[in-house]
Design an enzyme around this catalytic site. Structure first.
Site, short mmCIF file in Angstrom:
data_model
loop_
_atom_site.label_atom_id
_atom_site.label_comp_id
_atom_site.label_asym_id
_atom_site.label_seq_id
_atom_site.Cartn_x
_atom_site.Cartn_y
_atom_site.Cartn_z
N ASP A 30 36.18 24.09 43.90
CA ASP A 30 36.15 25.39 43.21
C ASP A 30 35.18 25.42 42.04
OD1 ASP A 30 38.31 26.13 44.88
OD2 ASP A 30 39.70 25.21 43.48
N LYS A 60 30.33 26.48 44.01
CA LYS A 60 29.26 26.09 44.94
C LYS A 60 28.76 27.27 45.75
CE LYS A 60 31.94 23.16 46.89
NZ LYS A 60 33.06 23.21 45.95
N GLY A 64 37.10 27.66 49.91
CA GLY A 64 37.05 29.09 49.62
C GLY A 64 35.88 29.34 48.70
N HIS A 65 34.82 29.87 49.26
CA HIS A 65 33.62 30.14 48.46
C HIS A 65 33.54 31.62 48.12
CE1 HIS A 65 31.21 26.44 50.04
NE2 HIS A 65 32.18 26.13 49.21
N GLN A 70 34.68 21.56 48.90
CA GLN A 70 35.55 20.80 47.98
C GLN A 70 34.70 20.07 46.93
OE1 GLN A 70 36.34 20.09 51.62
NE2 GLN A 70 37.43 21.99 51.43
P1 IMP Z 1 43.63 19.87 52.33
O1 IMP Z 1 42.15 19.80 52.25
O2 IMP Z 1 44.15 21.23 52.74
O3 IMP Z 1 44.23 18.76 53.14
O4 IMP Z 1 44.22 19.67 50.84
C1 IMP Z 1 44.12 18.45 50.15
C2 IMP Z 1 43.83 18.66 48.67
O5 IMP Z 1 42.52 19.20 48.54
C3 IMP Z 1 44.77 19.66 47.98
O6 IMP Z 1 44.96 19.24 46.64
C4 IMP Z 1 44.00 20.96 48.03
O7 IMP Z 1 44.39 21.84 47.01
C5 IMP Z 1 42.59 20.43 47.81
N1 IMP Z 1 41.54 21.31 48.34
C6 IMP Z 1 41.18 21.46 49.62
N2 IMP Z 1 40.16 22.33 49.73
C7 IMP Z 1 39.87 22.72 48.48
C8 IMP Z 1 38.88 23.59 47.93
O8 IMP Z 1 38.04 24.18 48.62
N3 IMP Z 1 38.91 23.74 46.58
C9 IMP Z 1 39.78 23.07 45.80
N4 IMP Z 1 40.71 22.25 46.26
C10 IMP Z 1 40.75 22.06 47.59
#
Ligand code: IMP
Length: 431
Positions: free
Chosen positions: A14, A17, A41-42, A224
């Site tokens: 977040d 990017k 989520g962009h 991420q």
């Molecule tokens: P997962 O990717 O859904 O397995 O989540 C694993 C961890 O990564 C969790 O703490 C999510 O909140 C975090 N996470 C996954 N995608 C994002 C992103 O795009 N932005 C921020 N945190 C993310």
């Protein structure tokens, strides 16, 4: 030879990017997403309109840009179809999008198993996005997963699906979850094949040919942030891929020799969603103010984000791991109006001073930030377009980030719109 840029998140995701990728995508001939899936989520804002993307590359708004969802991604066809339909409703209809036939495919049971595992973990849950990202990557690495290219060969898809269901239905039963019928999943996914099939191809040639073209400008877009990296992040509170520039070669199918100009995207402060240690986290009115001004709520889940001061320990670590050439410092405007701002210069842990994050969660949880106080700035900076016109306080703050991380600030974002971007680095101006 082509020009290349890698954009990688260097905190906990977040970082903004999407905005920076979109900013460079205006000039790029190709944008390649190399890892992750619709857990990202962009947000992208231009011409007064806001768009949000999950798995689609940020170059989608420029009709001249070739967008590639590369082999390192995990792709959920249902969500991708939904994302495309939403873009169409918003008037984005003219674009180029290719999907790697090697990319892992997210199946309906992945989200079920993600949710069930989280529930089972109770207090120690990871706080995933429940999109099934972890289970999809697990299946990829256990060699039982299906790939996007399988959709193009119904007979092969059917065989792989039967094999997968044999395993997955047992797993679902063990959690007391409903199982899946072959016919239902087959029909559903053949529907996606009809909608998406013509976009699925071997993207190896597409990308490697583009790399060798003199005129091409290629952006590699990470999702991420590096503190969520499966290898180098705050394990187990991480995602299941490697957001770093190091995963570009494997995730896009290119030689590491092509990787250059790595832009590390970092907020002027830190945020985190989900569980896990966050050494510079703070609470109260100041944190609430930053959350409000920075609209710090998850794009995918809507969860309020946790707020922390800029963590130079993390920034230096991620800069070294990803070979970051320049920082893009985002949301600097959110810190305007504050008397004092703080940067974490080291951690104090069990009486020791640490300059890089410890590898174990238990130690990281015991880390206390060593904070340096810096005078803030009162001026509204959201209309500033030149680095030298930034108030002295803001320039001092950025300079301190540069000194502590040994990486120059190449881009500064002072607002959500494309035009609220200060470009400082010569190399990036040329892109
Ligand atoms: P997962 O990717 O859904 O397995 O989540 C694993 C961890 O990564 C969790 O703490 C999510 O909140 C975090 N996470 C996954 N995608 C994002 C992103 O795009 N932005 C921020 N945190 C993310």
């Amino acid at each position: 030879m082509s020009k290349r840029l890698v954009i990688t998140g260097s905190q906990w995701g977040d970082e903004g990017k999407g905005k920076i990728t979109d900013f460079f995508a205006c000039k790029a001939s190709m944008v390649v997403r190399y890892q992750g899936g619709n857990n990202a989520g962009h947000s992208v804002m231009f011409d007064g309109k806001k768009f949000s993307l999950q798995s689609i590359p940020s170059g989608i708004f420029n009709p001249a840009t070739v967008n590639v969802m590369a082999n390192g991604m995990v792709i959920n066809p249902a969500s991708l179809v939904g994302e495309l339909e939403k873009l169409h409703r918003e008037g984005v209809t003219d674009y180029q999008l290719y999907i790697s036939d090697r990319a892992a495919m997210v199946m309906p049971w992945h989200a079920d198993l993600d949710g069930a595992a989280e529930q089972l973990k109770g207090d120690t849950k990871i706080g995933t996005t429940k999109k099934g990202i972890g289970p999809a990557y697990c299946d990829k690495y256990s060699r039982s997963g299906l790939r996007m290219g399988d959709l193009l060969e119904p007979e092969y898809f059917a065989k792989r699906l039967r094999e997968a269901l044999e395993l997955k239905n047992r797993e679902l039963k063990s959690f007391g979850l409903p199982t899946y019928r072959f016919e239902d999943v087959f029909d559903q996914y053949m529907g996606y094949a009809e909608t998406l099939g013509y976009r699925i191809c071997d993207t190896y040639e597409l990308i490697n040919d583009a790399l060798r073209e003199k005129e091409s400008k290629i952006l590699f877009e990470g999702a991420q942030g590096m503190m969520l990296c499966i290898d180098h992040g705050t394990y187990p509170y991480v995602t299941s891929s490697t957001p770093s520039a190091s995963s570009v070669p494997v995730g896009a199918g290119i030689s590491p020799k092509w990787v250059e100009n790595v832009v590390g995207v970092a907020k002027a402060y830190c945020t985190r969603v989900g569980e896990g240690p966050f050494p510079t986290e703070f609470f109260g009115d100041t944190a609430d103010g930053i959350r409000q001004r920075g609209h710090e709520y998850g794009t995918v889940t809507g969860r309020p984000r946790r707020i922390g001061w800029f963590d130079a320990v993390v920034a230096r670590y991620t800069a070294r791991l990803a070979g970051i050439d320049y920082w893009a410092i985002m949301l600097l405007d959110v810190l305007s109006g504050m008397d004092k701002v703080y940067i974490c210069t080291a951690y104090e842990c069990d009486g020791e001073i640490l300059t890089s994050p410890p590898s174990t969660i238990s130690r990281l949880e015991r880390c206390k930030p060593v904070l340096e106080e810096i005078d803030g700035w009162k001026e509204d900076i959201s209309g500033i377009t030149e680095y030298d016109k930034l108030p002295e306080g803001a320039r001092n703050y950025l300079q301190r980030i540069e000194e502590l991380t040994e990486v120059p600030v190449g881009v500064v974002s002072v607002g959500p719109d494309r035009i609220q971007t200060i470009l400082r680095a010569e190399e990036l101006i040329k892109f």
